[in-house]
Enzyme design. Structure first.
Site, mmCIF file in Angstrom:
data_model
loop_
_atom_site.group_PDB
_atom_site.id
_atom_site.type_symbol
_atom_site.label_atom_id
_atom_site.label_comp_id
_atom_site.label_asym_id
_atom_site.label_seq_id
_atom_site.Cartn_x
_atom_site.Cartn_y
_atom_site.Cartn_z
ATOM 1 N N LYS A 9 31.852 38.127 76.190
ATOM 2 C CA LYS A 9 30.717 38.712 75.653
ATOM 3 C C LYS A 9 29.759 37.582 74.800
ATOM 4 O O LYS A 9 30.419 36.261 74.741
ATOM 5 C CB LYS A 9 30.961 39.474 74.607
ATOM 6 C CG LYS A 9 31.778 41.082 75.457
ATOM 7 C CD LYS A 9 32.395 41.853 74.420
ATOM 8 C CE LYS A 9 33.030 43.158 75.265
ATOM 9 N NZ LYS A 9 33.314 44.117 74.060
ATOM 10 N N TYR A 49 27.449 50.650 79.918
ATOM 11 C CA TYR A 49 28.210 51.176 78.585
ATOM 12 C C TYR A 49 28.014 52.692 78.603
ATOM 13 O O TYR A 49 27.800 53.372 77.665
ATOM 14 C CB TYR A 49 28.039 50.506 77.446
ATOM 15 C CG TYR A 49 28.927 49.347 77.122
ATOM 16 C CD1 TYR A 49 30.114 49.434 77.337
ATOM 17 C CD2 TYR A 49 28.204 48.226 76.586
ATOM 18 C CE1 TYR A 49 31.057 48.170 76.821
ATOM 19 C CE2 TYR A 49 29.166 47.016 76.352
ATOM 20 C CZ TYR A 49 30.350 47.039 76.562
ATOM 21 O OH TYR A 49 31.190 45.972 76.217
ATOM 22 N N ASN A 113 34.787 41.218 70.438
ATOM 23 C CA ASN A 113 36.092 41.118 70.953
ATOM 24 C C ASN A 113 36.250 40.107 72.014
ATOM 25 O O ASN A 113 36.988 40.261 72.952
ATOM 26 C CB ASN A 113 37.002 42.151 71.195
ATOM 27 C CG ASN A 113 36.190 43.240 71.876
ATOM 28 O OD1 ASN A 113 35.156 42.955 72.433
ATOM 29 N ND2 ASN A 113 36.494 44.516 71.845
ATOM 30 N N HIS A 116 35.062 41.557 77.929
ATOM 31 C CA HIS A 116 34.996 43.001 78.637
ATOM 32 C C HIS A 116 35.964 42.772 79.835
ATOM 33 O O HIS A 116 35.624 41.751 80.743
ATOM 34 C CB HIS A 116 33.623 43.279 79.009
ATOM 35 C CG HIS A 116 33.698 44.622 79.843
ATOM 36 N ND1 HIS A 116 34.099 45.825 79.478
ATOM 37 C CD2 HIS A 116 33.606 44.558 81.311
ATOM 38 C CE1 HIS A 116 34.060 46.660 80.530
ATOM 39 N NE2 HIS A 116 33.873 45.902 81.628
ATOM 40 N N GLU A 127 31.395 48.859 88.003
ATOM 41 C CA GLU A 127 30.853 47.592 87.426
ATOM 42 C C GLU A 127 30.500 46.470 88.167
ATOM 43 O O GLU A 127 29.260 45.883 88.052
ATOM 44 C CB GLU A 127 31.786 47.308 86.206
ATOM 45 C CG GLU A 127 31.904 48.274 85.372
ATOM 46 C CD GLU A 127 32.903 48.130 84.281
ATOM 47 O OE1 GLU A 127 33.758 47.044 84.496
ATOM 48 O OE2 GLU A 127 33.113 49.109 83.206
HETATM 49 P P1 ATP Z 1 35.431 46.753 76.801
HETATM 50 O O1 ATP Z 1 34.886 47.873 77.466
HETATM 51 O O2 ATP Z 1 33.992 45.891 76.019
HETATM 52 O O3 ATP Z 1 35.989 45.855 77.850
HETATM 53 P P2 ATP Z 1 37.441 48.151 75.794
HETATM 54 O O4 ATP Z 1 37.440 48.530 77.140
HETATM 55 O O5 ATP Z 1 38.672 47.686 75.390
HETATM 56 O O6 ATP Z 1 36.313 47.035 75.842
HETATM 57 P P3 ATP Z 1 36.099 50.534 75.142
HETATM 58 O O7 ATP Z 1 36.772 51.536 74.651
HETATM 59 O O8 ATP Z 1 35.608 50.653 76.379
HETATM 60 O O9 ATP Z 1 37.037 49.185 74.746
HETATM 61 O O10 ATP Z 1 34.904 49.893 74.048
HETATM 62 C C1 ATP Z 1 33.857 49.170 74.489
HETATM 63 C C2 ATP Z 1 33.388 48.459 73.326
HETATM 64 O O11 ATP Z 1 32.899 49.161 72.331
HETATM 65 C C3 ATP Z 1 34.697 47.656 72.508
HETATM 66 O O12 ATP Z 1 34.915 46.532 73.220
HETATM 67 C C4 ATP Z 1 34.211 47.521 71.170
HETATM 68 O O13 ATP Z 1 33.626 46.303 70.985
HETATM 69 C C5 ATP Z 1 33.343 48.565 71.078
HETATM 70 N N1 ATP Z 1 33.786 49.781 70.286
HETATM 71 C C6 ATP Z 1 34.864 50.770 71.020
HETATM 72 N N2 ATP Z 1 35.201 51.522 70.098
HETATM 73 C C7 ATP Z 1 34.798 51.391 68.870
HETATM 74 C C8 ATP Z 1 34.807 51.775 67.667
HETATM 75 N N3 ATP Z 1 35.577 52.874 67.385
HETATM 76 N N4 ATP Z 1 34.171 51.408 66.797
HETATM 77 C C9 ATP Z 1 33.303 50.166 66.776
HETATM 78 N N5 ATP Z 1 33.357 49.382 67.987
HETATM 79 C C10 ATP Z 1 33.999 50.235 69.083
HETATM 80 MG MG MG Z 2 35.686 49.580 78.167
#
Ligand code: ATP
Ligand code: MG
Length: 136
Positions: A9, A49, A113, A116, A127
């Site tokens: 990211k 997303y 974080n 992804h 994806e």
């Molecule tokens: P990613 O899809 O980025 O790999 P992930 O699969 O671990 O991460 P997801 O649930 O898909 O997590 O969420 C996508 C991204 O959205 C997360 O990486 C985070 O940055 C953000 N995100 C998710 N949930 C929250 C939340 N409750 N508050 C703030 N940001 C969130």
């Molecule tokens: Mg995710």
């Protein structure tokens, strides 16, 4: 499906962590199939997303992922590659991510974080199709 999509990211690219992330994948034994530095447009970010649309954090998520260059890559392994990469990433919230994981070693906050990774075999296919349609 033994391939998965990863994105380093904008925070990870800005902090110079691309090499670190790819090094971990390669040391583990995963093979790099594609890798490219790109700045995502809003339409591509929205497609990627789509499942998060309507969530309170959605606008922030899209503006963050489009805020600067990202490294999009496809990695390949022998079996359940998406799951291996997810294990290496650690939980979404770095507060919960154990040392030894990418987020546990390199991140502190959920909104930034570092990485992804596709969260299922189906997501990996979807994806990879978004970012590298010639591999679909
Ligand atoms: P990613 O899809 O980025 O790999 P992930 O699969 O671990 O991460 P997801 O649930 O898909 O997590 O969420 C996508 C991204 O959205 C997360 O990486 C985070 O940055 C953000 N995100 C998710 N949930 C929250 C939340 N409750 N508050 C703030 N940001 C969130
Ligand atoms: Mg995710």
């Amino acid at each position: 499906m033994n391939r998965t999509l990863i994105i380093v990211k904008p925070d990870g690219v800005a902090r110079g962590l691309v090499g670190e992330v790819l090094h971990r994948m390669e040391r583990r034994g995963l093979r790099l199939v594609e890798a490219e530095l790109r700045t995502l447009d809003a339409a591509t970010a929205a497609r990627h997303y789509a499942e998060h649309e309507g969530r309170p954090y959605y606008d922030g998520l899209v503006s963050f992922i489009t805020s600067g260059p990202v490294l999009v890559a496809v990695v390949e392994g022998p079996e359940d590659t998406w799951r291996m990469v997810r294990t290496m990433m650690g939980p979404t919230n770095p507060v919960d991510a154990p040392p030894g994981t990418i987020r546990g070693d390199l991140a502190t906050v959920m909104a930034q974080n570092v990485i992804h990774g596709s969260d299922s075999a189906e997501s990996a296919v979807r994806e990879i199709g978004i970012f590298f349609p010639h591999l679909a």
